[in-house]
Structure formats: C-alpha cells, structure tokens
Design a protein around this motif. Structure first.
Motif, short mmCIF file in Angstrom:
data_model
loop_
_atom_site.label_atom_id
_atom_site.label_comp_id
_atom_site.label_asym_id
_atom_site.label_seq_id
_atom_site.Cartn_x
_atom_site.Cartn_y
_atom_site.Cartn_z
N PHE A 21 -66.64 -8.83 -39.62
CA PHE A 21 -66.43 -7.38 -39.78
C PHE A 21 -65.51 -7.08 -40.97
CE2 PHE A 21 -67.73 -6.92 -35.37
CZ PHE A 21 -68.11 -5.61 -35.24
N ILE A 22 -64.29 -7.67 -40.89
CA ILE A 22 -63.20 -7.33 -41.83
C ILE A 22 -63.08 -5.80 -41.92
CG2 ILE A 22 -62.10 -7.95 -44.03
CD1 ILE A 22 -63.13 -10.41 -42.78
N ALA A 23 -63.13 -5.15 -40.76
CA ALA A 23 -63.05 -3.68 -40.77
C ALA A 23 -61.67 -3.22 -41.24
CB ALA A 23 -63.32 -3.14 -39.37
N LEU A 24 -61.65 -2.10 -41.90
CA LEU A 24 -60.38 -1.48 -42.29
C LEU A 24 -59.58 -1.22 -41.01
CD1 LEU A 24 -59.07 -0.31 -44.92
CD2 LEU A 24 -59.99 1.91 -44.22
N GLU B 28 -67.98 4.74 -50.36
CA GLU B 28 -67.33 3.63 -49.66
C GLU B 28 -67.81 2.32 -50.28
OE1 GLU B 28 -66.97 2.65 -45.01
OE2 GLU B 28 -68.98 2.36 -45.81
N THR C 206 -69.14 -1.79 -46.88
CA THR C 206 -69.44 -1.11 -45.61
C THR C 206 -69.43 -2.06 -44.42
OG1 THR C 206 -70.64 0.70 -46.62
CG2 THR C 206 -71.33 0.09 -44.40
N SER C 207 -69.86 -3.29 -44.63
CA SER C 207 -69.90 -4.28 -43.56
C SER C 207 -70.68 -3.71 -42.35
CB SER C 207 -68.47 -4.71 -43.17
OG SER C 207 -68.50 -5.79 -42.29
N SER D 131 -65.55 1.87 -41.01
CA SER D 131 -64.89 2.94 -41.78
C SER D 131 -65.89 4.04 -42.13
CB SER D 131 -64.21 2.39 -43.04
OG SER D 131 -65.09 1.58 -43.79
N THR E 30 -72.16 1.18 -49.01
CA THR E 30 -72.71 0.09 -49.83
C THR E 30 -72.57 -1.25 -49.10
OG1 THR E 30 -70.55 -0.15 -50.87
CG2 THR E 30 -72.15 1.19 -52.06
N GLU E 31 -73.67 -1.97 -49.00
CA GLU E 31 -73.60 -3.30 -48.37
C GLU E 31 -74.78 -4.13 -48.85
OE1 GLU E 31 -71.15 -4.91 -46.38
OE2 GLU E 31 -72.57 -6.48 -46.89
N PHE E 32 -74.54 -5.45 -49.01
CA PHE E 32 -75.64 -6.30 -49.46
C PHE E 32 -76.07 -7.37 -48.44
CE2 PHE E 32 -73.15 -9.66 -52.24
CZ PHE E 32 -72.33 -9.94 -51.17
N GLU E 33 -75.40 -7.45 -47.30
CA GLU E 33 -75.80 -8.45 -46.30
C GLU E 33 -76.79 -7.81 -45.32
OE1 GLU E 33 -75.32 -11.50 -46.19
OE2 GLU E 33 -73.55 -11.87 -47.43
N ASP F 239 -76.52 -5.01 -54.25
CA ASP F 239 -75.26 -5.20 -54.97
C ASP F 239 -74.71 -3.85 -55.43
OD1 ASP F 239 -73.19 -5.83 -56.66
OD2 ASP F 239 -74.37 -7.14 -57.96
N ASP G 54 -62.78 -1.02 -50.35
CA ASP G 54 -62.54 -1.98 -49.27
C ASP G 54 -63.53 -3.11 -49.48
OD1 ASP G 54 -61.48 -3.10 -47.00
OD2 ASP G 54 -62.71 -1.91 -45.61
N TRP H 28 -64.41 -7.03 -51.82
CA TRP H 28 -63.78 -8.25 -52.35
C TRP H 28 -63.06 -7.88 -53.65
CZ3 TRP H 28 -64.66 -9.15 -47.85
CH2 TRP H 28 -65.81 -9.65 -47.27
C1 LIG Z 1 -63.94 -5.65 -46.25
S1 LIG Z 1 -65.61 -5.53 -45.87
C2 LIG Z 1 -65.85 -3.78 -45.62
C3 LIG Z 1 -65.35 -3.29 -44.28
C4 LIG Z 1 -65.71 -1.84 -43.98
N1 LIG Z 1 -65.20 -0.95 -44.98
C5 LIG Z 1 -65.19 -1.44 -42.62
O1 LIG Z 1 -64.10 -0.88 -42.52
O2 LIG Z 1 -65.88 -1.71 -41.64
C6 LIG Z 1 -66.38 -5.74 -47.44
C7 LIG Z 1 -67.90 -5.80 -47.39
O3 LIG Z 1 -68.38 -5.75 -48.73
C8 LIG Z 1 -69.61 -6.47 -48.77
N2 LIG Z 1 -69.89 -6.85 -50.16
C9 LIG Z 1 -69.32 -7.85 -50.88
N3 LIG Z 1 -69.83 -7.89 -52.13
C10 LIG Z 1 -70.74 -6.88 -52.20
C11 LIG Z 1 -71.59 -6.41 -53.24
N4 LIG Z 1 -71.60 -6.97 -54.45
N5 LIG Z 1 -72.40 -5.34 -52.98
C12 LIG Z 1 -72.38 -4.74 -51.75
N6 LIG Z 1 -71.59 -5.17 -50.73
C13 LIG Z 1 -70.78 -6.21 -50.96
C14 LIG Z 1 -69.37 -7.67 -47.88
O4 LIG Z 1 -70.59 -8.20 -47.40
C15 LIG Z 1 -68.47 -7.07 -46.79
O5 LIG Z 1 -69.24 -6.75 -45.64
#
Ligand SMILES: C[S@@+](CC[C@H](N)C(=O)[O-])C[C@H]1O[C@@H](n2cnc3c(N)ncnc32)[C@H](O)[C@@H]1O
Length: 229
Positions: free
Chosen positions: A51-54, A76, A79-80, A84, A109-112, A140, A159, A161
């Motif tokens: 998760f790594i949620a905020l 945002e 997003t994970s 948030s 935004t999320e890529f997984e 991405d 939020d 990397w």
């Molecule tokens: C810290 S987490 C976000 C947590 C989220 N804001 C929450 O509070 O639940 C960061 C997320 O960014 C995603 N991520 C990393 N690189 C990315 C990229 N290039 N494009 C889109 N998402 C990306 C990761 O897969 C991860 O799920």
C-alpha cells in the motif's frame, strides 16, 4: 475537551473502510525493513503489492487543505490502492458544496495493474459520489500527466518514489494556479533522496514558498506564488 480527531465528513461505511485500509497499510509497513528498502535490486517487485498509503493524519491534512483552497482540480502522483485518492475525492465533493462550483476531477496515477484493479474496487465500495470524481491515468505518470491536464490545478500531491517527484512537478507546474499547493510526503525522512526537488523548491526563481509540517518524516507544503521569476 479536545477537537474531533477526524475532520473528514463522509458516510460511516467510507470512514470505516479508510480506517481499515490505513491499518492494513501500517501493518505491511511494519514488515518492511530499512535494509530491504535500500536494496534497489528487486525494489519494484517488492513494492508491487505494498500500500504505502499516506498516513491517516496527513490524508486528513490534505483533505482540509483542499477545502481551504477551494480545490476543483487535484493531481495525485502515486495512487497505489487509492487510499489518499478517496480523501481527495471527498474533499472535491465537499469543496463544491461549500463554494457552489462544479467539482472537477482527482487525476490519479498508477502503473501497477493489480493495484489499479484493487483501487477501483475500493472506490466502488465507497460509492458513486467518490468514484465519479476520479480520473485514473493508468501507466507511467511521466507520460500520462503530459496530456489533458486542467488549465488550473489547485493541488498536487507528490506521494511517489523520490526520483519521480521533481520530474512530475515540472510536468504539472505550468498548470498550477497561483495559490495552489504542492504537498510532498516524507520530505525530511527522505531528504537525501529528495535533494533535487528540495533545491528546486528552495530556488526563489521557481516560484514556491515552502514550509514543512512536522508529521512523521515531514510533510512539505509549498504554495505556488505564480509565474517563475
Ligand atoms: C507511495 S505509493 C502511493 C500511495 C497513495 N498515495 C496512497 O496514499 O494510498 C506510490 C505509488 O506510485 C506508483 N508508481 C511508482 N512509479 C510510478 C510511475 N512511473 N507511474 C505511475 N505510478 C507509479 C507505485 O506503484 C506506488 O503504488
């Protein structure tokens, strides 16, 4: 007598879901060792289901900030599982009621793929009022944020990397309105990894006024003052 600990106004099923997701995220994080995080090899693979949620108090602060700045459009970055994002969507809905404007969108935004699928389920569990305000950009974010950004972005949540934070800010900055807010998580906890971002925000010619709110590992709050000088 103290203030109510939760400023978020939402139906109880959403508040309960948020409490549960924060608890799950913290439980996961307690299993992650610093050594594992520093080991770059396998980082993406390891983080694939995290998760790594905020943190909850930071999410509440972001919610309050959105209400205060009359937010309509927020971005945002990261997003994970969409925790948030739920706060941002609730805040846009509330802000539109308070100020009588049409709510616009949370650009998420999320890529997984697995995280995207699960985030959509959580948003669906929250209901139509939360779901309809989310524009999820899959892929991405350095590509997906290059198109169709609203002219006036009110808030950017970084939020993500750390190496992606400054490139993301530079993509969104032309659309930030004066008075908008950029919030960056872990600004003191990851200060060494945010060196480029911190340098950029501290350079007055880039147009930001900064402070750090002393939540765990620091939350940077940067107000965009308008045109770069
Ligand atoms: C810290 S987490 C976000 C947590 C989220 N804001 C929450 O509070 O639940 C960061 C997320 O960014 C995603 N991520 C990393 N690189 C990315 C990229 N290039 N494009 C889109 N998402 C990306 C990761 O897969 C991860 O799920």
């Amino acid at each position: 007598m103290s203030l109510s600990p939760n400023p978020v106004i939402a139906p109880s099923h959403i508040l309960q879901l948020l409490d549960r997701l924060h608890a799950e995220s913290l439980e996961q994080e307690s299993q992650i060792t610093a050594g594992r995080l520093r080991n770059k090899v396998g980082f993406d693979e390891f983080m694939r289901d995290k998760f790594i949620a905020l943190d909850q108090d930071k999410c509440q602060f972001v919610y309050q900030t959105c209400l205060s700045i009359r937010a309509r459009n927020v971005v945002e970055a990261g997003t994970s599982y969409g925790v948030s994002t739920i706060y941002l969507s609730l805040a846009l809905a509330r802000s539109s009621k308070m100020y009588g404007h049409q709510p616009s969108k949370v650009i998420a935004t999320e890529f997984e793929p697995a995280k995207i699928a699960q985030a959509k389920k959580y948003w669906n569990e929250c209901g139509e009022d939360v779901e309809r305000l989310i524009d999820l950009r899959e892929g991405d974010l350095l590509e997906t944020l290059k198109v169709d950004l609203p002219d006036k972005v009110d808030l950017l949540l970084l939020d993500i990397w750390s190496p992606l934070a400054l490139p993301t800010l530079k993509i969104v900055q032309p659309n930030l309105r004066p008075g908008s807010v950029v919030i960056t998580d872990n600004i003191t906890g990851s200060a060494d990894r945010y060196k480029d971002l911190i340098e950029y925000l501290n350079d007055p010619s880039n147009g930001f006024s900064n402070t750090t709110v002393p939540y765990s590992k620091g939350l940077a709050v940067s107000v965009y003052l308008g045109g770069r000088s």
